[in-house]
Design a protein around this motif. Structure first.
Motif, short mmCIF file in Angstrom:
data_model
loop_
_atom_site.label_atom_id
_atom_site.label_comp_id
_atom_site.label_asym_id
_atom_site.label_seq_id
_atom_site.Cartn_x
_atom_site.Cartn_y
_atom_site.Cartn_z
N THR A 1 0.81 -1.23 0.00
CA THR A 1 0.00 0.00 0.00
C THR A 1 0.84 1.28 0.00
O THR A 1 0.28 2.37 -0.14
CB THR A 1 -0.93 0.03 1.23
OG1 THR A 1 -0.14 -0.02 2.42
CG2 THR A 1 -1.88 -1.16 1.22
N PHE A 2 2.15 1.15 0.13
CA PHE A 2 3.00 2.34 0.12
C PHE A 2 3.25 2.81 -1.31
O PHE A 2 3.27 2.00 -2.24
CB PHE A 2 4.33 2.07 0.81
CG PHE A 2 4.23 2.02 2.31
CD1 PHE A 2 4.15 3.18 3.05
CD2 PHE A 2 4.20 0.80 2.98
CE1 PHE A 2 4.04 3.13 4.43
CE2 PHE A 2 4.08 0.74 4.35
CZ PHE A 2 4.00 1.91 5.08
N PRO A 3 3.45 4.10 -1.51
CA PRO A 3 3.70 4.62 -2.87
C PRO A 3 4.94 3.97 -3.49
O PRO A 3 5.87 3.58 -2.80
CB PRO A 3 3.92 6.11 -2.64
CG PRO A 3 3.26 6.41 -1.33
CD PRO A 3 3.43 5.18 -0.50
N LYS A 4 4.94 3.88 -4.79
CA LYS A 4 6.07 3.28 -5.50
C LYS A 4 7.36 4.04 -5.22
O LYS A 4 8.44 3.46 -5.16
CB LYS A 4 5.78 3.25 -7.00
CG LYS A 4 4.64 2.32 -7.39
CD LYS A 4 4.40 2.33 -8.89
CE LYS A 4 3.25 1.38 -9.26
NZ LYS A 4 2.99 1.39 -10.72
N GLY B 1 1.78 0.88 -4.30
CA GLY B 1 0.65 1.79 -4.44
C GLY B 1 -0.68 1.08 -4.62
O GLY B 1 -1.57 1.62 -5.29
N LEU B 2 -0.84 -0.10 -4.02
CA LEU B 2 -2.08 -0.86 -4.17
C LEU B 2 -3.06 -0.53 -3.03
O LEU B 2 -2.75 0.26 -2.14
CB LEU B 2 -1.76 -2.36 -4.16
CG LEU B 2 -0.82 -2.85 -5.28
CD1 LEU B 2 -0.59 -4.35 -5.16
CD2 LEU B 2 -1.39 -2.51 -6.65
N ALA C 1 -3.68 -5.80 -0.11
CA ALA C 1 -2.72 -6.14 0.94
C ALA C 1 -3.28 -7.24 1.83
O ALA C 1 -2.55 -8.15 2.25
CB ALA C 1 -2.39 -4.90 1.78
N VAL C 2 -4.57 -7.19 2.14
CA VAL C 2 -5.20 -8.23 2.96
C VAL C 2 -5.19 -9.57 2.22
O VAL C 2 -4.90 -10.62 2.81
CB VAL C 2 -6.65 -7.83 3.31
CG1 VAL C 2 -7.40 -9.00 3.93
CG2 VAL C 2 -6.64 -6.65 4.28
N SER D 1 -8.91 2.38 4.32
CA SER D 1 -8.56 2.64 2.92
C SER D 1 -9.28 3.88 2.40
O SER D 1 -8.83 4.51 1.44
CB SER D 1 -8.91 1.43 2.04
OG SER D 1 -10.31 1.26 1.94
N LYS D 2 -10.40 4.26 3.05
CA LYS D 2 -11.15 5.46 2.66
C LYS D 2 -10.72 6.68 3.46
O LYS D 2 -11.31 7.76 3.33
CB LYS D 2 -12.65 5.23 2.87
CG LYS D 2 -13.24 4.17 1.95
CD LYS D 2 -14.73 3.99 2.24
CE LYS D 2 -15.35 2.95 1.32
NZ LYS D 2 -16.79 2.76 1.61
#
Length: 407
Positions: free
Chosen positions: A60-63, A69-70, A75-76, A311-312
Motif C-alpha cells: 500500500t506504500f507509494p512506488k 501503491g495498491l 494487501a489483505v 482505505s477510505k
C-alpha cells in the motif's frame, strides 16, 4: 458488503498464490524446530528481502517509497495467502512493517519517510517498540521516561528512563520511543514521539527469560541517551496521537490472516479417540469447532470492514480494539481446546511429539495476547465508552498536571 473476491481481486489472489508457491517454501520454518533468536532474525530479514525483490513488500506504500501503491484489500489478500505458510514473520519483522511504518508514514516528514520506509521494507532496518514501562503498561500515558533539551544549544534531546517488554530489542536496529517532555500538563498531553538508533550510547537491553524458555522480551534502560531533534515524529507534545496510530495498526492486524481453526481440524483428525476413530468424530468436539469457526469468520469479516474504512481515510478508533479483544480470547480458547484433545499427552507429550509441543508453546504464549497491545479490561472500557456510548469511569487524574500526581 461483499466478502467474495471481485474478478480483479481473484486474479490478484491467483498471482500471489503462484509467487508464494514458488518462493515461500524455501523460507518456511521447520515444524517444531528450536533455533537461536539470531538465526530466526536472519531468516526474517531474508524473507523480507525476498518479498521486496519480488514486489510484494509494502503493497500500500507509494512506488516512490518502495511499495506498489495498491489498495488495502489487495494487501489483505496477499497477507491471507502468505499466512498459509509457516514463515519467519513474528514481532522481529511485524513491529517494523505493522507499527513503525504506519506512524512514520502518517506523522513523519518527507525526509523521515524516505529514510526509513524503503529500508525497512527491504529488511535493512528492523524495529522494536519502546512503550511500556514497569509502572506504565495498561496505563501507557502514565510513563515516566523523560526527555529534556540538551543545554549545549544543539536542539538534541537527553533521555533517561526504563522500558520493559520490548520485543526483540536486543537484536533490532531502531526503536519507536515515546517519552515525557512536559510534566506540567496532564499526562496524555506532555508526551513526544521519537525514533531512536538502538546502538546509541546509553541504551542497554537485558533479555527476560520467559516461562516458555524463550527470551524475546527485554528490559531496556536509557541513560543520558542523546537523540537528535530530527528523529522526532510529529510536533513536541503530540506523542499520544502517534501512539494511537501505532496501537490502532497493531490491534487492527491482530490475528488477521492466519486461521486458527484449519490446523486445529488437522490436529483433531490426527488424534485417536481410543475407539478406532479420531477426535474429529466426536460430536461435542465438532460443535466447539463450529463455534470457533463462526467466531473466526465473524472477526475476519469485521476486520475487512475496518480495513475498508482505513482505505477510505476514515479512523476506526476504538473499533480496532474489538478485533484485538476477539482474537486474543479466541487464540487462547482454541489452543486450550487443542491441548484437551491430546488428553494426558497434552500435559506430558512423548519424545518427538513436536505437534503437541508447539500447541503447548502457543497456549502459554496466548496469555501474552490478553495483555499485549492493550489489556482486555482496558479495551472493554474503551469499547464501552467510545463505541457503545456508556458513561465513562471517573478519572481523578484527567486534568491534573502529571508532576502533581502521586507516584
Amino acid at each position: 458488503m461483499d466478502f467474495n473476491d471481485s474478478l480483479e481481486e481473484a486474479a490478484f489472489r491467483a498471482e500471489a498464490r503462484t509467487w508464494l508457491a514458488a518462493h515461500a517454501p524455501a523460507h518456511e520454518l521447520p515444524v517444531g524446530a528450536k533455533m537461536p533468536d539470531t538465526e530466526e532474525a536472519d531468516r526474517g530479514r531474508a524473507w523480507m528481502r525476498e518479498l521486496y525483490a519480488g514486489g510484494w513488500s509494502g503493497l500500500t506504500f507509494p512506488k516512490a517509497l518502495g511499495g506498489r501503491g495498491l489498495s488495502g484489500i489487495e494487501a489483505v489478500i496477499f497477507a491471507e495467502e502468505e499466512g498459509k505458510y509457516h514463515l519467519p514473520k513474528g514481532p522481529f519483522t511485524s513491529i517494523g512493517t505493522g507499527m513503525a511504518l504506519p506512524v512514520i508514514a502518517k506523522h513523519g516528514n518527507d525526509e523521515q519517510r524516505a529514510r526509513f520506509i524503503e529500508a525497512t521494507l527491504k529488511g535493512d532496518i528492523t524495529w522494536c517498540q519502546l512503550f511500556s514501562e514497569p509502572a506504565a503498561g495498561s496505563d501507557l500515558a502514565g510513563l515516566r521516561t523523560k526527555a529534556v533539551r540538551a543545554d549545549d544549544g544543539s536542539g538534541d534531546w537527553i533521555v533517561n528512563g526504563q522500558k520493559v517488554w520490548s520485543s526483540w530489542a536486543h537484536l533490532t536496529d531502531w526503536g519507536i520511543l515515546v517519552v515525557r517532555t512536559d510534566p506540567t500538563v496532564p499526562k496524555h498531553k506532555g508526551l513526544t514521539f521519537f525514533v531512536v538508533d538502538m546502538k546509541t550510547l546509553g541504551i542497554e537491553t537485558r533479555p527476560i527469560r520467559q516461562i516458555s524458555g524463550a527470551s524475546e522480551f527485554n528490559e531496556t534502560f536509557l541513560t543520558d541517551v542523546r537523540i537528535p531533534d530530527a528523529n522526532r515524529l510529529g510536533a513536541e507534545g503530540e506523542g499520544w496521537a502517534c501512539c494511537m496510530t501505532v496501537l490502532m495498526s497493531e490491534r487492527l492486524g491482530s490475528g488477521a490472516h492466519r486461521s486458527g481453526i484449519e490446523p486445529l481440524l488437522d490436529f483433531a483428525a490426527a488424534t485417536p479417540d481410543g475407539h478406532g476413530g479420531t477426535m474429529l468424530d466426536d460430536r461435542s468436539i465438532r460443535q466447539q469447532f463450529a463455534e470457533a469457526l463462526a467466531e473466526e469468520q465473524g472477526e475476519r469479516f469485521f476486520q475487512a470492514r475496518l480495513r475498508t474504512m482505513v482505505s477510505k481515510g476514515e479512523n476506526p478508533g476504538a473499533l480496532a480494539g474489538m478485533v484485538k479483544l476477539a482474537y486474543a480470547s479466541r487464540y487462547q480458547k482454541t489452543n486450550g481446546l487443542a491441548l484437551e484433545l491430546r488428553g494426558l499427552a497434552g500435559i506430558a507429550p512423548e519424545a518427538g511429539d513436536t505437534a503437541t509441543g508447539n500447541v503447548q508453546y502457543d497456549y502459554i504464549y496466548s496469555t501474552v495476547m490478553r495483555i499485549a497491545g492493550g489489556a482486555d479490561e482496558v479495551l472493554r472500557n474503551q469499547i464501552a465508552e467510545r463505541v457503545l456510548g456508556m458513561p465513562g469511569e471517573v478519572r481523578m487524574d484527567k486534568d491534573v498536571p502529571f508532576e502533581k500526581l502521586k507516584g
